[in-house]
Design a protein around this motif. Structure first.
Motif, PDB file in Angstrom:
ATOM      1  N   ALA A   1      30.465   7.351 -37.455  1.00 18.20           N
ATOM      2  CA  ALA A   1      29.406   7.258 -38.459  1.00 18.20           C
ATOM      3  C   ALA A   1      28.697   5.911 -38.392  1.00 18.20           C
ATOM      4  O   ALA A   1      27.461   5.837 -38.486  1.00 18.20           O
ATOM      5  N   LEU A   2      29.461   4.864 -38.212  1.00 13.86           N
ATOM      6  CA  LEU A   2      28.866   3.524 -38.155  1.00 13.86           C
ATOM      7  C   LEU A   2      28.035   3.342 -36.886  1.00 13.86           C
ATOM      8  O   LEU A   2      26.976   2.707 -36.916  1.00 13.86           O
ATOM      9  N   VAL A   3      28.493   3.893 -35.768  1.00 11.76           N
ATOM     10  CA  VAL A   3      27.724   3.799 -34.533  1.00 11.76           C
ATOM     11  C   VAL A   3      26.400   4.543 -34.682  1.00 11.76           C
ATOM     12  O   VAL A   3      25.345   4.049 -34.245  1.00 11.76           O
ATOM     13  N   ARG A   4      26.426   5.707 -35.287  1.00  6.95           N
ATOM     14  CA  ARG A   4      25.178   6.455 -35.483  1.00  6.95           C
ATOM     15  C   ARG A   4      24.197   5.655 -36.342  1.00  6.95           C
ATOM     16  O   ARG A   4      22.989   5.653 -36.094  1.00  6.95           O
ATOM     17  N   ARG A   5      24.718   4.968 -37.335  1.00  8.76           N
ATOM     18  CA  ARG A   5      23.853   4.152 -38.175  1.00  8.76           C
ATOM     19  C   ARG A   5      23.252   3.001 -37.371  1.00  8.76           C
ATOM     20  O   ARG A   5      22.062   2.678 -37.523  1.00  8.76           O
ATOM     21  N   GLN A   6      24.051   2.387 -36.519  1.00 10.16           N
ATOM     22  CA  GLN A   6      23.546   1.302 -35.684  1.00 10.16           C
ATOM     23  C   GLN A   6      22.463   1.800 -34.732  1.00 10.16           C
ATOM     24  O   GLN A   6      21.411   1.172 -34.578  1.00 10.16           O
ATOM     25  N   VAL A   7      22.721   2.910 -34.068  1.00  5.47           N
ATOM     26  CA  VAL A   7      21.762   3.444 -33.109  1.00  5.47           C
ATOM     27  C   VAL A   7      20.455   3.816 -33.798  1.00  5.47           C
ATOM     28  O   VAL A   7      19.361   3.591 -33.256  1.00  5.47           O
ATOM     29  N   ALA A   8      20.543   4.371 -35.005  1.00  3.22           N
ATOM     30  CA  ALA A   8      19.332   4.723 -35.747  1.00  3.22           C
ATOM     31  C   ALA A   8      18.480   3.503 -36.050  1.00  3.22           C
ATOM     32  O   ALA A   8      17.259   3.615 -36.216  1.00  3.22           O
ATOM     33  N   ALA A   9      19.103   2.319 -36.105  1.00  6.57           N
ATOM     34  CA  ALA A   9      18.374   1.075 -36.374  1.00  6.57           C
ATOM     35  C   ALA A   9      17.952   0.368 -35.095  1.00  6.57           C
ATOM     36  O   ALA A   9      17.521  -0.780 -35.144  1.00  6.57           O
ATOM     37  N   GLY A  10      18.104   1.032 -33.950  1.00  9.04           N
ATOM     38  CA  GLY A  10      17.631   0.469 -32.700  1.00  9.04           C
ATOM     39  C   GLY A  10      18.652  -0.326 -31.906  1.00  9.04           C
ATOM     40  O   GLY A  10      18.296  -0.991 -30.944  1.00  9.04           O
ATOM     41  N   VAL A  11      19.928  -0.263 -32.297  1.00  6.17           N
ATOM     42  CA  VAL A  11      20.964  -1.018 -31.595  1.00  6.17           C
ATOM     43  C   VAL A  11      21.442  -0.226 -30.382  1.00  6.17           C
ATOM     44  O   VAL A  11      21.678   0.978 -30.468  1.00  6.17           O
ATOM     45  N   ASP A  12      21.584  -0.909 -29.246  1.00  5.65           N
ATOM     46  CA  ASP A  12      22.138  -0.304 -28.038  1.00  5.65           C
ATOM     47  C   ASP A  12      23.658  -0.364 -28.137  1.00  5.65           C
ATOM     48  O   ASP A  12      24.260  -1.413 -27.925  1.00  5.65           O
ATOM     49  N   GLU A  13      24.281   0.759 -28.452  1.00  4.93           N
ATOM     50  CA  GLU A  13      25.733   0.808 -28.599  1.00  4.93           C
ATOM     51  C   GLU A  13      26.399   1.497 -27.405  1.00  4.93           C
ATOM     52  O   GLU A  13      27.514   2.001 -27.513  1.00  4.93           O
ATOM     53  N   ALA A  14      25.709   1.510 -26.243  1.00  5.87           N
ATOM     54  CA  ALA A  14      26.265   2.192 -25.074  1.00  5.87           C
ATOM     55  C   ALA A  14      27.627   1.620 -24.678  1.00  5.87           C
ATOM     56  O   ALA A  14      28.516   2.366 -24.248  1.00  5.87           O
ATOM     57  N   LEU A  15      27.795   0.317 -24.816  1.00  5.64           N
ATOM     58  CA  LEU A  15      29.058  -0.310 -24.425  1.00  5.64           C
ATOM     59  C   LEU A  15      30.204   0.178 -25.303  1.00  5.64           C
ATOM     60  O   LEU A  15      31.256   0.604 -24.802  1.00  5.64           O
ATOM     61  N   LEU A  16      30.017   0.130 -26.607  1.00  6.92           N
ATOM     62  CA  LEU A  16      31.072   0.576 -27.515  1.00  6.92           C
ATOM     63  C   LEU A  16      31.318   2.076 -27.367  1.00  6.92           C
ATOM     64  O   LEU A  16      32.463   2.540 -27.363  1.00  6.92           O
ATOM     65  N   ILE A  17      30.242   2.854 -27.231  1.00  5.24           N
ATOM     66  CA  ILE A  17      30.392   4.293 -27.045  1.00  5.24           C
ATOM     67  C   ILE A  17      31.191   4.572 -25.773  1.00  5.24           C
ATOM     68  O   ILE A  17      32.108   5.397 -25.758  1.00  5.24           O
ATOM     69  N   GLY A  18      30.842   3.860 -24.691  1.00  5.00           N
ATOM     70  CA  GLY A  18      31.560   4.062 -23.442  1.00  5.00           C
ATOM     71  C   GLY A  18      33.036   3.732 -23.562  1.00  5.00           C
ATOM     72  O   GLY A  18      33.897   4.468 -23.064  1.00  5.00           O
ATOM     73  N   ARG A  19      33.339   2.635 -24.227  1.00  6.56           N
ATOM     74  CA  ARG A  19      34.746   2.266 -24.396  1.00  6.56           C
ATOM     75  C   ARG A  19      35.494   3.310 -25.217  1.00  6.56           C
ATOM     76  O   ARG A  19      36.629   3.685 -24.901  1.00  6.56           O
ATOM     77  N   PHE A  20      34.855   3.774 -26.283  1.00  6.68           N
ATOM     78  CA  PHE A  20      35.499   4.771 -27.141  1.00  6.68           C
ATOM     79  C   PHE A  20      35.729   6.065 -26.364  1.00  6.68           C
ATOM     80  O   PHE A  20      36.825   6.637 -26.400  1.00  6.68           O
ATOM     81  N   GLU A  21      34.702   6.548 -25.672  1.00 10.12           N
ATOM     82  CA  GLU A  21      34.837   7.796 -24.937  1.00 10.12           C
ATOM     83  C   GLU A  21      35.892   7.692 -23.844  1.00 10.12           C
ATOM     84  O   GLU A  21      36.640   8.640 -23.584  1.00 10.12           O
ATOM     85  N   ALA A  22      35.976   6.543 -23.179  1.00 10.53           N
ATOM     86  CA  ALA A  22      36.944   6.390 -22.099  1.00 10.53           C
ATOM     87  C   ALA A  22      38.371   6.553 -22.593  1.00 10.53           C
ATOM     88  O   ALA A  22      39.206   7.158 -21.911  1.00 10.53           O
ATOM     89  N   ASP A  23      38.665   6.041 -23.783  1.00 10.03           N
ATOM     90  CA  ASP A  23      40.044   6.048 -24.284  1.00 10.03           C
ATOM     91  C   ASP A  23      40.331   7.136 -25.311  1.00 10.03           C
ATOM     92  O   ASP A  23      41.489   7.517 -25.482  1.00 10.03           O
ATOM     93  N   HIS A  24      39.301   7.627 -26.001  1.00  9.65           N
ATOM     94  CA  HIS A  24      39.568   8.540 -27.120  1.00  9.65           C
ATOM     95  C   HIS A  24      38.653   9.764 -27.118  1.00  9.65           C
ATOM     96  O   HIS A  24      38.613  10.488 -28.113  1.00  9.65           O
ATOM     97  N   GLY A  25      37.927   9.986 -26.043  1.00 14.60           N
ATOM     98  CA  GLY A  25      37.010  11.108 -26.016  1.00 14.60           C
ATOM     99  C   GLY A  25      36.889  11.688 -24.624  1.00 14.60           C
ATOM    100  O   GLY A  25      37.867  12.145 -24.037  1.00 14.60           O
ATOM    101  N   ASP A  26      35.691  11.627 -24.058  1.00 21.56           N
ATOM    102  CA  ASP A  26      35.402  12.225 -22.763  1.00 21.56           C
ATOM    103  C   ASP A  26      35.100  11.112 -21.760  1.00 21.56           C
ATOM    104  O   ASP A  26      34.003  10.544 -21.767  1.00 21.56           O
ATOM    105  N   PRO A  27      36.035  10.775 -20.863  1.00 23.20           N
ATOM    106  CA  PRO A  27      35.792   9.693 -19.905  1.00 23.20           C
ATOM    107  C   PRO A  27      34.597   9.942 -18.999  1.00 23.20           C
ATOM    108  O   PRO A  27      33.925   8.997 -18.582  1.00 23.20           O
ATOM    109  N   HIS A  28      34.324  11.202 -18.685  1.00 26.53           N
ATOM    110  CA  HIS A  28      33.176  11.501 -17.824  1.00 26.53           C
ATOM    111  C   HIS A  28      31.864  11.157 -18.526  1.00 26.53           C
ATOM    112  O   HIS A  28      30.926  10.648 -17.912  1.00 26.53           O
ATOM    113  N   GLU A  29      31.799  11.431 -19.823  1.00 23.67           N
ATOM    114  CA  GLU A  29      30.610  11.025 -20.576  1.00 23.67           C
ATOM    115  C   GLU A  29      30.512   9.508 -20.630  1.00 23.67           C
ATOM    116  O   GLU A  29      29.413   8.940 -20.549  1.00 23.67           O
TER     117      GLU A  29
END
Length: 487
Positions: free
Chosen positions: A346-374
């Protein structure tokens, strides 16, 4: 054994990464929308649309507010209550005198700093509107607005844009020290370490005043830290804390000293600095989270939960929420961990909606807790746009998690090879060690896992046990000669 909580197929953001062409198109649309018309959120009309109105007489405390205004545009941190008061004052001023370019620049810069202090990205669009209006009112030699736009781009992790505005600000006012810190961070985020060091050298040659010297030393400390010169970094920050004029400045320096102590595994020193920073400035968000991280490493888990909870209740940062989720997970508390990861999304979506590039945090999260391919898809795009060390490490780890250790090693090496811009970091060394283990490179894997635990034996509640287990699996080194430490 891997006991981490897995959330397969639950991306932080719905849909695939935005293609570069679409991002460029969206940015052009946003810029065009922001450049003209009514300034949304403030109800303000641009100069040509509204007649001139006299500025109200100075209110009580105007001199103090003027000092805060100067601090904000000079790169010196201000207390959160002072920032809020300054923002109110500047909003009133631009309503009364919409052609005041400096008032717009001060307002925009204050929004950026308040967002940084509170982790509330809602101030970023407000900052962009104010700063672009300042440039529209006065485009020539408007270094304050350009500084503010560079700082805003950095806050949004947009290093190419920060570099563009930082270089414009430097051209507009070559002797203005505030142009250099955003440029240093932008060059670092883009992987241009030679330019970052040159910018620091130029900054240190400037004759800055006593009021700004602590922040210059703090900037030098950050560069020294990135290059692995930890003792120099500590010396610079210690001097900066001693020279700081205000409790807020001193708290910022003490927070940095706490981070340096944490990174070398000195828990008592880290806790001492974090707690001193919080006493001086209760709104020092990074110190609050650092205190939680250190208490967890000291085994004071309930106090750590309370510290993180208090920080997130006031300043909901996705990174801090992520850390708390992993602390719950390390304690075997799967349900609270999943709830915390839901908050991260939820917090990442709020950041992205305000123009923040959260690709790094999203990538880290997906690698360990989601879809590593994404994670790989997102981090490849991020690497193409801004190839800094953090992205190299994250992409290497995501490739490992996705099963491609051969390619992963190239990025992990880029993140850790200090002869080529890499850094000495416990998490990075851990990642490289596990990647090398996956490639049956036992000697370098053992070396890098040992390095991770030597640099900071407490670097992660989830990954320290994994590092120790990997070392146990590797066993003792063979009798044959081991290659040199390199990288």
């Amino acid at each position: 054994m891997d006991n981490r909580v897995w959330v397969p197929g639950t991306s932080l953001l719905a849909g695939p990464p935005t293609p570069r062409r679409a991002r460029r198109w969206l940015r052009r649309v946003l810029v065009a929308a922001l450049a003209g018309g009514v300034v949304a959120g403030l109800g303000l009309m641009l100069p040509e649309e509204r007649p001139h109105t006299a500025v109200p007489p100075p209110a009580a405390g105007a001199q103090a507010q003027a000092q805060v205004s100067t601090a904000v545009t000079s790169g010196v941190p201000a207390a959160l209550p002072q920032l809020t008061a300054l923002i109110g004052q500047q909003e009133r001023r631009v309503r009364a005198r919409p052609e005041d370019a400096r008032a717009w620049a001060v307002l925009g810069s204050a929004y950026v700093e308040r967002a940084d202090r509170t982790a509330d990205p809602a101030d970023y669009p407000r900052a962009e509107r104010a700063l672009r209006t300042s440039l529209r009112v006065r485009a020539a030699a408007n270094a304050e607005a350009l500084d503010g736009l560079a700082a805003l781009a950095l806050a949004r992790r947009d290093f190419p844009t920060a570099k563009e505005y930082g270089e414009q600000a430097l051209k507009a006012a070559p002797n203005r020290w505030t142009a250099y810190p955003p440029l240093i961070d932008a060059y670092t985020g883009l992987g241009d370490y030679k330019a970052a060091r040159a910018a620091l050298d130029d900054l240190l040659e400037l004759h800055t005043g006593a009021a700004t010297r602590p922040m210059v030393m703090a900037r030098a400390s950050a560069v020294y830290r990135d290059r692995g010169w930890r003792e120099d970094a500590v010396a610079q920050l210690t001097d900066a804390a001693a020279a700081a004029d205000t409790p807020v400045e001193q708290a910022a320096c003490l927070t940095g000293l706490g981070e340096l102590a944490w990174e070398r595994g000195d828990l008592q020193d880290a806790l001492r600095h974090f707690e001193a920073a919080v006493r001086l400035d209760p709104d020092q968000r990074a110190a609050q989270a650092g205190r939680g991280r250190t208490l967890a490493a000291l085994g004071r888990t309930q106090q750590a939960f309370a510290a993180y909870g208090a920080a997130l209740a006031r300043y909901p940062s996705p990174q801090d929420a992520y850390e708390l989720g992993e602390l719950y997970e390390a304690q075997g508390m799967a349900a609270p961990a999943l709830a915390q990861y839901a908050q991260v999304k939820a917090l990442v979506r709020r950041q992205v909606a305000a123009g923040v590039d959260e690709a790094l945090l999203i990538g880290r999260f997906e690698a360990d807790h989601g879809d590593p391919h994404e994670a790989v898809v997102r981090l490849r795009a991020e690497w193409e746009r801004q190839p800094g060390i953090e992205v190299a490490d994250a992409l290497g780890w995501a490739l490992h998690r996705a099963g491609d250790d051969k390619e992963a090693l190239a990025y992990a090496t880029a993140a850790t090879d200090t002869s080529k811009g890499g850094v000495r970091s416990a998490p990075y060394a851990f990642h490289r060690g596990l990647i090398e283990q996956g490639l049956d490179l036992s000697a370098p894997a053992r070396r890098h896992l040992q390095e991770a635990l030597r640099l900071n034996p407490y670097f992660s509640p989830l990954r320290v046990p994994a590092a120790r287990a990997a070392l146990d699996a590797l066993g003792d080194p063979a009798d044959e000669a081991v290659p040199g430490a390199g990288g």
